[in-house]
Design an enzyme around this catalytic site. Structure first.
Site, PDB file in Angstrom:
ATOM      1  CG  ASP A  83      57.599  46.732  35.149  1.00  0.00           C
ATOM      2  OD1 ASP A  83      57.709  48.053  35.002  1.00  0.00           O
ATOM      3  OD2 ASP A  83      57.604  45.853  35.118  1.00  0.00           O
ATOM      4  CE1 TYR A 104      71.121  54.688  37.260  1.00  0.00           C
ATOM      5  CE2 TYR A 104      73.485  55.218  38.185  1.00  0.00           C
ATOM      6  CZ  TYR A 104      72.229  54.896  38.380  1.00  0.00           C
ATOM      7  OH  TYR A 104      71.302  55.636  39.237  1.00  0.00           O
ATOM      8  N   GLY A 105      74.513  56.726  33.066  1.00  0.00           N
ATOM      9  CA  GLY A 105      74.748  58.021  33.324  1.00  0.00           C
ATOM     10  C   GLY A 105      73.692  59.314  32.469  1.00  0.00           C
ATOM     11  CB  ALA A 106      72.974  58.703  28.603  1.00  0.00           C
ATOM     12  CE  LYS A 117      69.169  57.272  37.710  1.00  0.00           C
ATOM     13  NZ  LYS A 117      68.333  57.191  38.644  1.00  0.00           N
TER      14      LYS A 117
HETATM   15  N1  LIG Z   1      72.582  53.527  45.229  1.00  0.00           N
HETATM   16  C1  LIG Z   1      73.070  54.352  44.696  1.00  0.00           C
HETATM   17  O1  LIG Z   1      74.408  54.350  44.474  1.00  0.00           O
HETATM   18  C2  LIG Z   1      71.996  55.119  43.764  1.00  0.00           C
HETATM   19  C3  LIG Z   1      73.060  56.250  43.574  1.00  0.00           C
HETATM   20  C4  LIG Z   1      72.428  57.517  42.462  1.00  0.00           C
HETATM   21  C5  LIG Z   1      71.002  57.107  42.528  1.00  0.00           C
HETATM   22  N2  LIG Z   1      70.448  56.640  43.061  1.00  0.00           N
HETATM   23  C6  LIG Z   1      69.258  55.799  42.345  1.00  0.00           C
HETATM   24  O2  LIG Z   1      68.293  55.895  43.326  1.00  0.00           O
HETATM   25  C7  LIG Z   1      67.199  54.953  43.109  1.00  0.00           C
HETATM   26  C8  LIG Z   1      66.979  54.095  43.940  1.00  0.00           C
HETATM   27  O3  LIG Z   1      67.647  53.803  44.089  1.00  0.00           O
HETATM   28  P1  LIG Z   1      68.084  52.524  45.399  1.00  0.00           P
HETATM   29  O4  LIG Z   1      70.104  52.415  45.435  1.00  0.00           O
HETATM   30  O5  LIG Z   1      67.764  52.562  45.777  1.00  0.00           O
HETATM   31  O6  LIG Z   1      68.037  50.848  45.165  1.00  0.00           O
HETATM   32  P2  LIG Z   1      66.859  49.952  45.145  1.00  0.00           P
HETATM   33  O7  LIG Z   1      66.919  49.615  46.517  1.00  0.00           O
HETATM   34  O8  LIG Z   1      67.315  48.875  43.606  1.00  0.00           O
HETATM   35  O9  LIG Z   1      66.099  50.670  44.833  1.00  0.00           O
HETATM   36  C9  LIG Z   1      65.162  50.508  43.166  1.00  0.00           C
HETATM   37  C10 LIG Z   1      63.152  50.518  43.607  1.00  0.00           C
HETATM   38  O10 LIG Z   1      63.293  50.939  42.030  1.00  0.00           O
HETATM   39  C11 LIG Z   1      62.293  49.830  42.182  1.00  0.00           C
HETATM   40  N3  LIG Z   1      61.954  49.914  40.615  1.00  0.00           N
HETATM   41  C12 LIG Z   1      62.992  48.742  39.796  1.00  0.00           C
HETATM   42  N4  LIG Z   1      62.603  48.999  38.329  1.00  0.00           N
HETATM   43  C13 LIG Z   1      60.667  49.238  38.104  1.00  0.00           C
HETATM   44  C14 LIG Z   1      59.663  49.090  38.088  1.00  0.00           C
HETATM   45  N5  LIG Z   1      59.597  48.617  36.639  1.00  0.00           N
HETATM   46  N6  LIG Z   1      58.829  49.167  38.225  1.00  0.00           N
HETATM   47  C15 LIG Z   1      58.327  49.715  39.572  1.00  0.00           C
HETATM   48  N7  LIG Z   1      59.401  49.673  40.808  1.00  0.00           N
HETATM   49  C16 LIG Z   1      60.548  49.254  40.204  1.00  0.00           C
HETATM   50  C17 LIG Z   1      62.394  48.882  42.929  1.00  0.00           C
HETATM   51  O11 LIG Z   1      61.101  47.781  43.314  1.00  0.00           O
HETATM   52  P3  LIG Z   1      61.005  46.186  42.611  1.00  0.00           P
HETATM   53  O12 LIG Z   1      62.335  45.365  42.200  1.00  0.00           O
HETATM   54  O13 LIG Z   1      60.259  45.708  43.912  1.00  0.00           O
HETATM   55  O14 LIG Z   1      60.050  46.287  41.666  1.00  0.00           O
HETATM   56  C18 LIG Z   1      63.457  48.729  44.278  1.00  0.00           C
HETATM   57  O15 LIG Z   1      62.543  49.660  44.822  1.00  0.00           O
HETATM   58  C19 LIG Z   1      67.617  54.919  41.916  1.00  0.00           C
HETATM   59  O16 LIG Z   1      66.973  55.542  40.484  1.00  0.00           O
HETATM   60  C20 LIG Z   1      68.779  54.811  41.173  1.00  0.00           C
HETATM   61  O17 LIG Z   1      69.193  54.488  39.895  1.00  0.00           O
HETATM   62  C21 LIG Z   1      70.764  55.698  43.388  1.00  0.00           C
END
Ligand SMILES: NC(=O)c1ccc[n+]([C@@H]2O[C@H](COP(=O)([O-])OP(=O)(O)OC[C@H]3O[C@@H](n4cnc5c(N)ncnc54)[C@H](OP(=O)(O)O)[C@@H]3O)[C@@H](O)[C@H]2O)c1
Length: 250
Positions: free
Chosen positions: A63, A154-156, A158
């Protein structure tokens, strides 16, 4: 003349590598010839990605918000990859809710995962990254660049990650490049869970507000992350915040 093998020998750490955008980054980097350490909290998710990506992908369960996590990731990377050329801070937490329905503890969790853990990992990896003259890519969000009613925390978080990216790019140049991609909506676990009960209405609104008229694919984001990590092609790019968003911030 034979074509050079792209990325061969690169050692890449990807947090949140077990699903969504992170999984796509792991697969793309490994496919380009990198050795990858995929980091996340769930061994099963990481193992599924590693087992189907060939021997180049290693896993580290942790984590990233826990004390000592950054040091454990760097030590696992040194042990299994032999060092670090590239770090992708992709792990993220989101929950969409208006201010009255989301307390400060929710904001704290987003800041811890989306910014504090990313900074800690860059700091811990810095000795390795300086030696390799490596690169960092932070997976931020259009949420850090736009007004986000109903998603202010969330916005803040990022926006803070964007600021961290630009400041560290200048501070660490010319040794280490630091960039960010700002994805628009991508239909992943994070997006669906963050939207909660309002997912259908939000989905329609998001598509209407995206000039390309659709969600992005994880792979479309991973492509730009890998461009920014490219040790030759992106050698002069640092401090850039690249929207990959179907025109949402245009
Ligand atoms: N999807 C969108 O629309 C979108 C848009 C803009 C930006 N993003 C960004 O893209 C990134 C990836 O997100 P995603 O959309 O691909 O969703 P996702 O599939 O839920 O990926 C998030 C990943 O982060 C890991 N994670 C979360 N908290 C963690 C922690 N404390 N320690 C270690 N690993 C952790 C999760 O793995 P585990 O739960 O297995 O630990 C998961 O693999 C994020 O930073 C998100 O903010 C996403």
């Amino acid at each position: 003349m034979s074509a050079a093998v792209p990325w061969s020998g690169q050692r890449v750490v990807v947090t949140g590598g077990g699903s969504g955008i992170g999984e796509a980054i792991v697969r793309k980097a490994a496919g380009l010839g990198a050795t990858v350490l995929a980091v996340g909290r769930h061994r099963g998710r990481l193992a599924r990605v590693a087992e189907s990506s060939g021997s180049r992908v290693h896993v580290h369960v942790c984590d990233v918000t826990q004390r000592g996590a950054a040091a454990s990731v760097v030590s696992a990377a040194c042990e299994r990859l032999g060092g670090i050329d590239a770090l992708v801070n992709n792990a993220g937490h989101a929950r969409f809710a208006p201010l009255e329905r989301a307390g400060p503890e929710e904001f704290g969790r987003m800041l811890e995962t989306n910014v504090v853990a990313a900074a800690a990992l860059i700091r811990a990896a810095l000795p390795q990254l300086r030696v390799s003259r490596g690169a960092v890519v932070n997976v931020s969000s259009v949420g850090g660049a736009l007004a986000m009613p109903g998603r202010a925390y969330y916005g803040a978080s990022k926006a803070a990650l964007n600021s961290l990216t630009r400041s560290l790019a200048v501070e660490l140049a010319p040794d280490v490049r630091v960039n960010a991609v700002l994805p628009g909506p991508v239909d992943t676990k994070l997006w669906t869970e963050a939207a909660g009960d309002g997912v259908d209405a939000l989905r329609e609104g998001v598509i209407a507000g995206t000039p390309m008229g659709r969600f992005g694919e994880s792979d479309e984001v991973a492509t730009w992350v890998c461009h920014l990590l490219d040790p030759t092609g992106a050698a002069w790019v640092t401090g850039s915040l690249i929207p990959v968003d179907g025109g949402r911030t245009a």
